[in-house]
Structures are given as structure tokens and as C-alpha cells.
Design a protein around this motif. Structure first.
Motif, PDB file in Angstrom:
ATOM      1  N   MET A   1       0.852  -1.179   0.000  1.00  0.00           N
ATOM      2  CA  MET A   1       0.000   0.000   0.000  1.00  0.00           C
ATOM      3  C   MET A   1       0.894   1.237   0.000  1.00  0.00           C
ATOM      4  N   SER A   2       0.411   2.330  -0.587  1.00  0.00           N
ATOM      5  CA  SER A   2       1.323   3.448  -0.766  1.00  0.00           C
ATOM      6  C   SER A   2       0.601   4.772  -0.948  1.00  0.00           C
ATOM      7  N   CYS A   3       1.399   5.850  -0.857  1.00  0.00           N
ATOM      8  CA  CYS A   3       0.950   7.194  -1.211  1.00  0.00           C
ATOM      9  C   CYS A   3       1.873   7.694  -2.309  1.00  0.00           C
ATOM     10  N   THR A   4       1.301   7.973  -3.467  1.00  0.00           N
ATOM     11  CA  THR A   4       2.075   8.421  -4.621  1.00  0.00           C
ATOM     12  C   THR A   4       1.610   9.804  -5.045  1.00  0.00           C
ATOM     13  N   ILE A   5       2.580  10.677  -5.358  1.00  0.00           N
ATOM     14  CA  ILE A   5       2.287  12.008  -5.885  1.00  0.00           C
ATOM     15  C   ILE A   5       2.672  12.040  -7.358  1.00  0.00           C
ATOM     16  N   ILE A   6       1.816  12.625  -8.191  1.00  0.00           N
ATOM     17  CA  ILE A   6       2.111  12.795  -9.619  1.00  0.00           C
ATOM     18  C   ILE A   6       2.087  14.283  -9.939  1.00  0.00           C
ATOM     19  N   VAL A   7       3.201  14.794 -10.472  1.00  0.00           N
ATOM     20  CA  VAL A   7       3.300  16.226 -10.800  1.00  0.00           C
ATOM     21  C   VAL A   7       3.910  16.403 -12.180  1.00  0.00           C
ATOM     22  N   GLY A   8       3.783  17.634 -12.700  1.00  0.00           N
ATOM     23  CA  GLY A   8       4.350  17.970 -13.998  1.00  0.00           C
ATOM     24  C   GLY A   8       5.759  18.530 -13.867  1.00  0.00           C
ATOM     25  N   GLY A   9       6.643  18.100 -14.768  1.00  0.00           N
ATOM     26  CA  GLY A   9       8.045  18.475 -14.667  1.00  0.00           C
ATOM     27  C   GLY A   9       8.461  19.685 -15.472  1.00  0.00           C
ATOM     28  N   PHE A  10       7.634  20.097 -16.462  1.00  0.00           N
ATOM     29  CA  PHE A  10       7.995  21.247 -17.284  1.00  0.00           C
ATOM     30  C   PHE A  10       7.059  22.428 -17.028  1.00  0.00           C
ATOM     31  N   PHE A  11       6.293  22.851 -18.021  1.00  0.00           N
ATOM     32  CA  PHE A  11       5.454  24.053 -17.885  1.00  0.00           C
ATOM     33  C   PHE A  11       3.959  23.733 -17.849  1.00  0.00           C
ATOM     34  N   VAL A 170      -3.342   5.613  -1.781  1.00  0.00           N
ATOM     35  CA  VAL A 170      -3.912   6.907  -2.158  1.00  0.00           C
ATOM     36  C   VAL A 170      -3.016   7.557  -3.202  1.00  0.00           C
ATOM     37  N   LEU A 171      -3.642   8.350  -4.058  1.00  0.00           N
ATOM     38  CA  LEU A 171      -2.947   9.020  -5.148  1.00  0.00           C
ATOM     39  C   LEU A 171      -3.190  10.516  -5.033  1.00  0.00           C
ATOM     40  N   LEU A 172      -2.115  11.285  -4.999  1.00  0.00           N
ATOM     41  CA  LEU A 172      -2.209  12.742  -4.929  1.00  0.00           C
ATOM     42  C   LEU A 172      -1.820  13.322  -6.284  1.00  0.00           C
ATOM     43  N   GLU A 173      -2.706  14.132  -6.817  1.00  0.00           N
ATOM     44  CA  GLU A 173      -2.567  14.615  -8.193  1.00  0.00           C
ATOM     45  C   GLU A 173      -2.247  16.103  -8.217  1.00  0.00           C
ATOM     46  N   GLY A 174      -1.122  16.443  -8.855  1.00  0.00           N
ATOM     47  CA  GLY A 174      -0.747  17.838  -8.992  1.00  0.00           C
ATOM     48  C   GLY A 174      -1.345  18.467 -10.237  1.00  0.00           C
ATOM     49  N   THR A 175      -1.203  19.782 -10.354  1.00  0.00           N
ATOM     50  CA  THR A 175      -1.674  20.487 -11.535  1.00  0.00           C
ATOM     51  C   THR A 175      -0.574  21.404 -12.046  1.00  0.00           C
ATOM     52  N   GLN A 176      -0.720  21.806 -13.299  1.00  0.00           N
ATOM     53  CA  GLN A 176       0.257  22.698 -13.942  1.00  0.00           C
ATOM     54  C   GLN A 176       1.641  22.057 -13.954  1.00  0.00           C
ATOM     55  N   GLY A 177       2.709  22.846 -13.929  1.00  0.00           N
ATOM     56  CA  GLY A 177       4.032  22.266 -14.052  1.00  0.00           C
ATOM     57  C   GLY A 177       5.074  23.025 -13.256  1.00  0.00           C
ATOM     58  N   PHE A 178       6.221  22.390 -13.064  1.00  0.00           N
ATOM     59  CA  PHE A 178       7.293  22.940 -12.244  1.00  0.00           C
ATOM     60  C   PHE A 178       7.768  24.300 -12.755  1.00  0.00           C
ATOM     61  N   GLY A 179       7.818  24.485 -14.061  1.00  0.00           N
ATOM     62  CA  GLY A 179       8.351  25.702 -14.652  1.00  0.00           C
ATOM     63  C   GLY A 179       7.542  26.946 -14.363  1.00  0.00           C
ATOM     64  N   ILE A 180       6.290  26.778 -13.881  1.00  0.00           N
ATOM     65  CA  ILE A 180       5.500  27.956 -13.534  1.00  0.00           C
ATOM     66  C   ILE A 180       5.207  28.005 -12.030  1.00  0.00           C
ATOM     67  N   SER A 181       6.033  27.316 -11.246  1.00  0.00           N
ATOM     68  CA  SER A 181       5.946  27.420  -9.789  1.00  0.00           C
ATOM     69  C   SER A 181       6.248  28.852  -9.355  1.00  0.00           C
ATOM     70  N   LEU A 182       5.444  29.361  -8.423  1.00  0.00           N
ATOM     71  CA  LEU A 182       5.670  30.703  -7.888  1.00  0.00           C
ATOM     72  C   LEU A 182       7.057  30.826  -7.267  1.00  0.00           C
ATOM     73  N   TYR A 183       7.565  29.746  -6.676  1.00  0.00           N
ATOM     74  CA  TYR A 183       8.854  29.783  -5.996  1.00  0.00           C
ATOM     75  C   TYR A 183      10.038  29.422  -6.898  1.00  0.00           C
ATOM     76  N   PHE A 184       9.849  28.451  -7.801  1.00  0.00           N
ATOM     77  CA  PHE A 184      10.979  27.906  -8.558  1.00  0.00           C
ATOM     78  C   PHE A 184      10.895  28.139 -10.064  1.00  0.00           C
ATOM     79  N   GLY A 185       9.780  28.678 -10.537  1.00  0.00           N
ATOM     80  CA  GLY A 185       9.581  28.844 -11.966  1.00  0.00           C
ATOM     81  C   GLY A 185      10.152  30.131 -12.524  1.00  0.00           C
ATOM     82  N   THR A 186       9.718  30.468 -13.740  1.00  0.00           N
ATOM     83  CA  THR A 186      10.254  31.616 -14.480  1.00  0.00           C
ATOM     84  C   THR A 186       9.531  32.904 -14.063  1.00  0.00           C
ATOM     85  N   TYR A 187       9.675  33.261 -12.803  1.00  0.00           N
ATOM     86  CA  TYR A 187       9.034  34.447 -12.227  1.00  0.00           C
ATOM     87  C   TYR A 187       9.400  35.697 -13.034  1.00  0.00           C
ATOM     88  N   PRO A 188       8.448  36.607 -13.335  1.00  0.00           N
ATOM     89  CA  PRO A 188       7.066  36.656 -12.825  1.00  0.00           C
ATOM     90  C   PRO A 188       6.048  35.875 -13.667  1.00  0.00           C
TER      91      PRO A 188
END
Length: 333
Positions: A1-11, A170-188
Motif C-alpha cells: 500500500m502506498s501514497c504516490t504524488i504525480i506532478v508535472g516536470g515542465f510548464f 492513495v494518489l495525490l494529483e498535482g496540476t500545472q508544471g514545475f516551470g510555472i511554480s511561484l517559488y521555482f519557476g520563471t518568475y514573474p
């Protein structure tokens, strides 16, 4: 049994919806819960001749055995949510955390009226940025304050942690992508909050020690909608020559297309704590791979690309999408 997160790696637009749908059918979670911003993220899931575009409910809804939750970190537009539940046919399966912030009509109006947001940044106009501002200012309503949402209200964090403690998946589902993260993306040129795996866990009230795997989804040819830097972007003519033309699920704007960005993939995998890489669009690298369901069916050209991508990511690539349908995938987990 597990908890898995799925997120986007680009934009964003990496094909997370398809990966979530496949993982859900294979792993059979008792709960699929989404984190992320709100209605500004659209996910497309294709099953047979039917294509579903969802903006509020988890894209894993195509697996009928799971409850569908929306974590407390997500902004909810009550009208969009109720219409989506009805249109997709998931009545009785969807629940939202009582602490979710609410997107009000004035937030949408502010989003669309802002020259900075709508023109320079290229937001979706769904009101998410202004709604998050209201939340930070402590003036936003919460889901528990909205009578029309009463039937959906739960403590999502409690439900998820109880399920994990019972040994359920359980499965945790992310949205959007890493490249537009407020903290780590191409701000602003970013969205109004972080989009990394850590944030998706926090959005759902899951502590880091309870997460077993982080699947980061990368597109063979990354795409981006709206303004902002895109280091590997090709011209529209070049992408059309390759037979690649895509449109955003929410905005319907034509997506900008680029070639593989190994540097961004490496950094994204690091911040997200990637344990499993997923690649979508391998059929654009070599059309001969279209529809493949076995690793042995991949061509030398595709295998060469995957070898380089795996070196960049620094984690094994175990999910390879070979077409839009949920069945067109290679899973070697």
C-alpha cells in the motif's frame, strides 16, 4: 500500500491526466485527491472515443473505485465544480475540504481586467490569482461558508491520513508544471503558488514521511501556454512540420512547442524529489512507437532519447506514453 504524488516536470500540459488515469486503474487507490491552484489548470483524459476535460475534479475520476477529493490548498469555483460533477457523471464520489478557498465572480473580473495579469503574464482569466490574494489577506470565504457546497464538505486531510494508516493506496494529483511554480519557476511568468510535489503533499495535509513515490511527468517536446521564457522553444512552423500542434484545455490557446530541455528536467527532478520518471509523447520522437504497450516495441531512436532523458532526470523512467488514449502506455514499474 502506498501514497504516490504525480506532478508535472515542465510548464504544464505534460499529459499528467493520462498518467494519473493509468496509474489509478493499475494501482486501484481508495482515494484520489488533487492539490494545485484551482480552475486555471485543465486536464484532458481520453478513453476510447471519449475525451474529457476537467478543471476541478481529479483527472483520475475515470477509475470508478476511488473517492475523489479536493485538498484544502485548492481554490474552488462552486459553479465550475457543480457543473463538472454533473457533466462527468461522478455524483456521490466528489468531496472537498472544508478549508478550500473560494473563487468569487469579482476575482474572475479582476483577473480579466488586469493588464498585467491578462496581457503580460498571460493568465487564464479564471480568477485564481486574485482569489489567492484574498486568501493571503484573510478575506476569502472558505468552502464551509458556502451553503451550496454543503453536501461535499469533508476534512480531506483526515480522510487521506486515515486511509494511509489503514494500509490503503492513495494518489495525490498535482496540476500545472514545475516551470510555472511561484517559488521555482520563471518568475514573474508563473502561477500564484508553488506547484512542486512538496506543495501537493501540503495541499492535502500529507506529511513528507507518508509519501512513497513521486512520479514526475515530462513531455518529450515540452510545451507552454502564455508568456514567459522558454529556452528550447521552436518556431510554430517547425512544430507544424513535425506534426505537433496542441491547444490549452482551459484557454484553447495554441501551445508553444520546444525541444527536450535536459537542464530544466534535471533541476525539476531534484526539487520534486523524483523517484519515477514518466515520459509522454514518445510517438513524436518516432511515430513508429505510436500505440506501443511493451518496452520491446520501442525503436532504437526512441530508446536513445529515453536513455538521454533518464540521465538528465536522474531517476528511472518507468512510464512511457505512446499516444493519447489511456491504454497507449508502457508501464515497467
Amino acid at each position: 500500500m502506498s501514497c504516490t504524488i504525480i506532478v508535472g516536470g515542465f510548464f504544464g500540459d505534460e499529459g499528467k491526466g493520462k498518467i494519473v488515469a493509468h496509474v489509478a486503474h493499475k494501482d486501484k487507490p481508495s482515494i484520489i485527491s488533487r492539490g494545485g491552484v484551482g480552475t486555471n489548470a485543465g486536464h484532458t483524459v481520453q478513453v476510447g472515443d471519449k475525451s474529457y476535460g476537467v478543471r476541478m475534479i481529479p483527472s483520475g475520476f475515470v477509475y470508478p473505485g476511488a473517492k475523489l477529493l479536493i485538498g484544502s490548498g485548492v481554490l474552488v469555483d462552486p459553479t465550475v465544480l457543480k457543473n463538472e460533477i454533473k457533466n462527468v457523471g461522478v455524483e456521490g464520489r466528489v468531496f472537498i475540504d472544508k478549508r478550500c478557498g473560494i473563487i468569487e465572480p469579482e476575482h474572475i473580473a479582476q483577473d480579466k481586467a488586469s493588464e498585467h495579469l491578462s496581457k503580460k503574464i498571460g493568465t487564464t482569466g479564471t480568477g485564481c490569482g486574485p482569489a489567492n490574494v484574498a486568501r493571503v489577506n484573510r478575506t476569502a470565504r472558505q468552502a464551509k461558508d458556502v451553503p451550496e457546497l454543503k453536501e461535499y464538505i469533508v476534512d480531506a486531510a483526515q480522510m487521506l491520513n486515515d486511509a494511509i494508516d489503514r494500509g490503503e493506496t492513495v494518489l495525490l494529483e498535482g496540476t500545472q508544471g514545475f516551470g510555472i511554480s511561484l517559488y521555482f519557476g520563471t518568475y514573474p511568468y508563473v502561477t500564484s503558488k508553488d506547484t512542486s510535489a512538496s506543495q501537493i503533499a501540503a495541499d492535502n495535509g500529507i506529511g513528507p514521511t507518508k509519501v512513497d513515490d513521486v512520479i514526475v511527468v515530462f513531455k518529450a517536446f515540452p510545451t507552454r501556454v502564455g508568456g514567459g521564457p522558454f529556452e528550447t522553444e521552436m518556431t510554430r512552423e517547425q512544430s507544424h512540420e513535425l506534426g505537433i500542434q496542441e491547444f490549452g484545455t482551459v484557454t484553447h490557446r495554441e501551445r508553444r512547442i520546444g525541444v527536450w530541455d535536459g537542464e530544466l528536467a534535471r533541476y525539476s527532478a531534484m526539487i520534486n524529489g523524483c523517484t519515477i520518471g514518466a515520459i509522454t509523447g514518445i510517438d513524436h520522437i518516432d511515430p513508429a512507437c505510436y500505440g506501443a504497450t511493451e518496452y520491446s516495441q520501442l525503436t532504437p531512436k526512441a530508446l536513445e532519447f529515453l536513455k538521454k532523458a533518464e540521465e538528465d532526470i536522474g531517476a528511472p523512467i518507468k512510464l512511457i506514453s505512446t499516444g493519447p488514449d489511456v491504454t497507449q502506455i508502457i508501464d515497467i514499474r
